[in-house]
Design a protein around this motif. Structure first.
Motif, short mmCIF file in Angstrom:
data_model
loop_
_atom_site.label_atom_id
_atom_site.label_comp_id
_atom_site.label_asym_id
_atom_site.label_seq_id
_atom_site.Cartn_x
_atom_site.Cartn_y
_atom_site.Cartn_z
N LEU A 181 0.83 -1.21 0.00
CA LEU A 181 0.00 0.00 0.00
C LEU A 181 0.86 1.26 0.00
O LEU A 181 0.49 2.27 -0.60
CB LEU A 181 -0.94 -0.01 1.21
N ILE A 182 2.02 1.21 0.64
CA ILE A 182 2.94 2.34 0.61
C ILE A 182 3.46 2.54 -0.80
O ILE A 182 3.53 3.66 -1.32
CB ILE A 182 4.08 2.13 1.63
N CYS A 183 3.79 1.44 -1.47
CA CYS A 183 4.27 1.54 -2.85
C CYS A 183 3.17 2.07 -3.77
O CYS A 183 3.42 2.91 -4.64
CB CYS A 183 4.75 0.17 -3.32
N ALA A 184 1.95 1.59 -3.58
CA ALA A 184 0.83 2.08 -4.39
C ALA A 184 0.61 3.57 -4.18
O ALA A 184 0.28 4.30 -5.13
CB ALA A 184 -0.44 1.31 -4.05
N SER A 185 0.79 4.04 -2.96
CA SER A 185 0.61 5.47 -2.68
C SER A 185 1.57 6.31 -3.49
O SER A 185 1.19 7.33 -4.10
CB SER A 185 0.83 5.73 -1.18
N ALA A 186 2.84 5.90 -3.49
CA ALA A 186 3.85 6.65 -4.24
C ALA A 186 3.59 6.57 -5.74
O ALA A 186 3.68 7.56 -6.46
CB ALA A 186 5.24 6.11 -3.90
N ARG A 187 3.24 5.38 -6.23
CA ARG A 187 3.00 5.20 -7.66
C ARG A 187 1.76 5.98 -8.12
O ARG A 187 1.76 6.56 -9.21
CB ARG A 187 2.85 3.71 -7.98
N MET A 188 0.71 5.99 -7.30
CA MET A 188 -0.49 6.72 -7.67
C MET A 188 -0.22 8.23 -7.72
O MET A 188 -0.71 8.93 -8.61
CB MET A 188 -1.63 6.39 -6.71
N GLY A 189 0.58 8.72 -6.78
CA GLY A 189 0.96 10.13 -6.83
C GLY A 189 1.77 10.44 -8.07
O GLY A 189 1.55 11.46 -8.74
N ALA A 190 2.70 9.54 -8.41
CA ALA A 190 3.53 9.74 -9.60
C ALA A 190 2.67 9.70 -10.86
O ALA A 190 2.89 10.50 -11.79
CB ALA A 190 4.62 8.67 -9.65
N LEU A 191 1.71 8.81 -10.92
CA LEU A 191 0.80 8.75 -12.07
C LEU A 191 0.01 10.04 -12.21
O LEU A 191 -0.15 10.57 -13.31
CB LEU A 191 -0.15 7.55 -11.93
N LEU A 192 -0.47 10.56 -11.08
CA LEU A 192 -1.21 11.83 -11.12
C LEU A 192 -0.31 12.99 -11.54
O LEU A 192 -0.78 13.98 -12.11
CB LEU A 192 -1.83 12.11 -9.74
N GLY A 193 0.98 12.83 -11.29
CA GLY A 193 1.93 13.85 -11.70
C GLY A 193 2.43 13.69 -13.12
O GLY A 193 3.20 14.52 -13.61
N GLY A 194 2.02 12.60 -13.80
CA GLY A 194 2.41 12.40 -15.19
C GLY A 194 3.75 11.72 -15.37
O GLY A 194 4.40 11.89 -16.41
N ALA A 195 4.17 10.90 -14.42
CA ALA A 195 5.46 10.22 -14.52
C ALA A 195 5.47 9.23 -15.68
O ALA A 195 4.45 8.62 -16.01
CB ALA A 195 5.76 9.48 -13.21
N SER A 196 6.65 9.05 -16.26
CA SER A 196 6.83 8.06 -17.32
C SER A 196 6.96 6.67 -16.70
O SER A 196 7.12 6.53 -15.48
CB SER A 196 8.09 8.37 -18.12
N GLU A 197 6.96 5.64 -17.53
CA GLU A 197 7.10 4.28 -17.03
C GLU A 197 8.45 4.10 -16.35
O GLU A 197 8.55 3.44 -15.30
CB GLU A 197 6.95 3.28 -18.17
#
Length: 302
Positions: A192-208
């Motif tokens: 869940l901690i990893c998902a939190s960071a990844r979801m924030g990055a996705l909302l920020g437009g991070a690349s793969e």
């Protein structure tokens, strides 16, 4: 390590992100169904009680890395609230008599003690569903919304947090090796901690490629969080923990301290801290908040 008190910038950020996510959860729970008021009250008790709000903070902080300090944080509110709802539901169910049978959480009675066992079960069930309602309520590009839903569902379910909880329960009175302990905690706490960071990055437009770097950072701090929990279970007072001191030892649960000793666990913690810091060097933008969050995770309780 230094004092557990975070630097002023992080204190302000944590206070701001906490206020945002709490307001979003309050909004979601503000119109209870007639006859189910007690359920909504128990949901609010679990989701809005004292807590670090670390997972929501990671959402906001990771989004800012890619969008900058002027990013409109309101775009992250529903995702942050969804993650906090999942976390709260997991704690409610963890505390039940059939699982860890705890009476104290975050310095006050657990949900099933404050209400009753049946209400606590239903409150946990409802908070889990509420998380996905929150994600679906946000007007986002369909592909992004689908990515966020996939991240949360995967991290929360039988391939993530719940799998880790099942392994944890089956490990009581068992002797695990480090090779067995680590995957359990990467699921139970880390997913869940990893998902939190990844979801924030996705909302920020991070690349793969950037998502992969964020994942390395988050996996390190997720495991570090658990290692520090194991250390504090032995070294901290109940007043600091917000739950009974020595609870894991009393249940004969395998922990990093039981396998490595306190000093060995602290060395493991320092190694994970270093891994998180190294990962951040490969991200663009201002990663100071993410570094401070990593520092806070390993220094809390000191």
């Amino acid at each position: 390590m230094s004092s557990s008190s975070p630097p002023e910038q992080l204190k302000t950020f944590l206070a701001t992100s906490s206020a945002r996510v709490e307001a979003r959860i309050q909004q979601a729970l503000c119109s209870p169904i007639i006859g189910a008021e007690k359920l909504y009250e128990a949901m609010a008790y679990a989701a809005l009680g004292p807590g670090k709000r670390l997972r929501p903070a990671l959402v906001y902080a990771c989004a800012q890395v890619f969008k900058g300090i002027d990013f409109d944080l309101s775009r992250c509110d529903s995702a942050a609230a969804a993650l906090e709802c999942i976390h709260a539901y997991s704690l409610v169910h963890d505390d039940l008599p059939a699982m860890d049978d705890d009476e104290l959480r975050r310095g006050r009675p657990t949900c099933h003690i404050a209400y009753n066992e049946a209400t606590a079960i239903l409150a946990g069930d409802a908070l889990q569903s509420q998380a996905f309602e929150l994600l679906l309520s946000e007007e986002l590009p369909p592909q992004l919304q689908l990515q966020l839903l996939r991240e949360l569902a995967s991290a929360a379910g039988a391939r993530g947090m719940v799998a880790g909880q099942a392994i944890d329960l089956d490990s009581v009175d068992q002797t695990l090796t480090l090779a067995q302990l680590e995957p359990m905690h990467r699921l139970k706490t880390g997913a869940l901690i990893c998902a939190s960071a990844r979801m924030g990055a996705l909302l920020g437009g991070a690349s793969e490629l950037e998502l992969q770097v964020v994942s390395r950072y988050a996996q390190a701090i997720g495991l570090a969080f658990q290692v520090q929990d194991d250390i504090l279970d032995i070294t901290a007072e109940t007043a600091v923990l917000g739950k009974p001191q020595g609870a894991d030892a009393l249940r004969n649960k395998p922990t990093y301290v039981s396998l490595l000793g306190v000093e060995g666990a602290r060395k493991k913690l320092a190694k994970l801290h270093n891994q998180a810091s190294q990962a951040l060097q490969n991200l663009p933008g201002d990663t100071l908040l993410l570094q401070q969050l990593a520092d806070y995770i390993v220094e809390r309780g000191h």
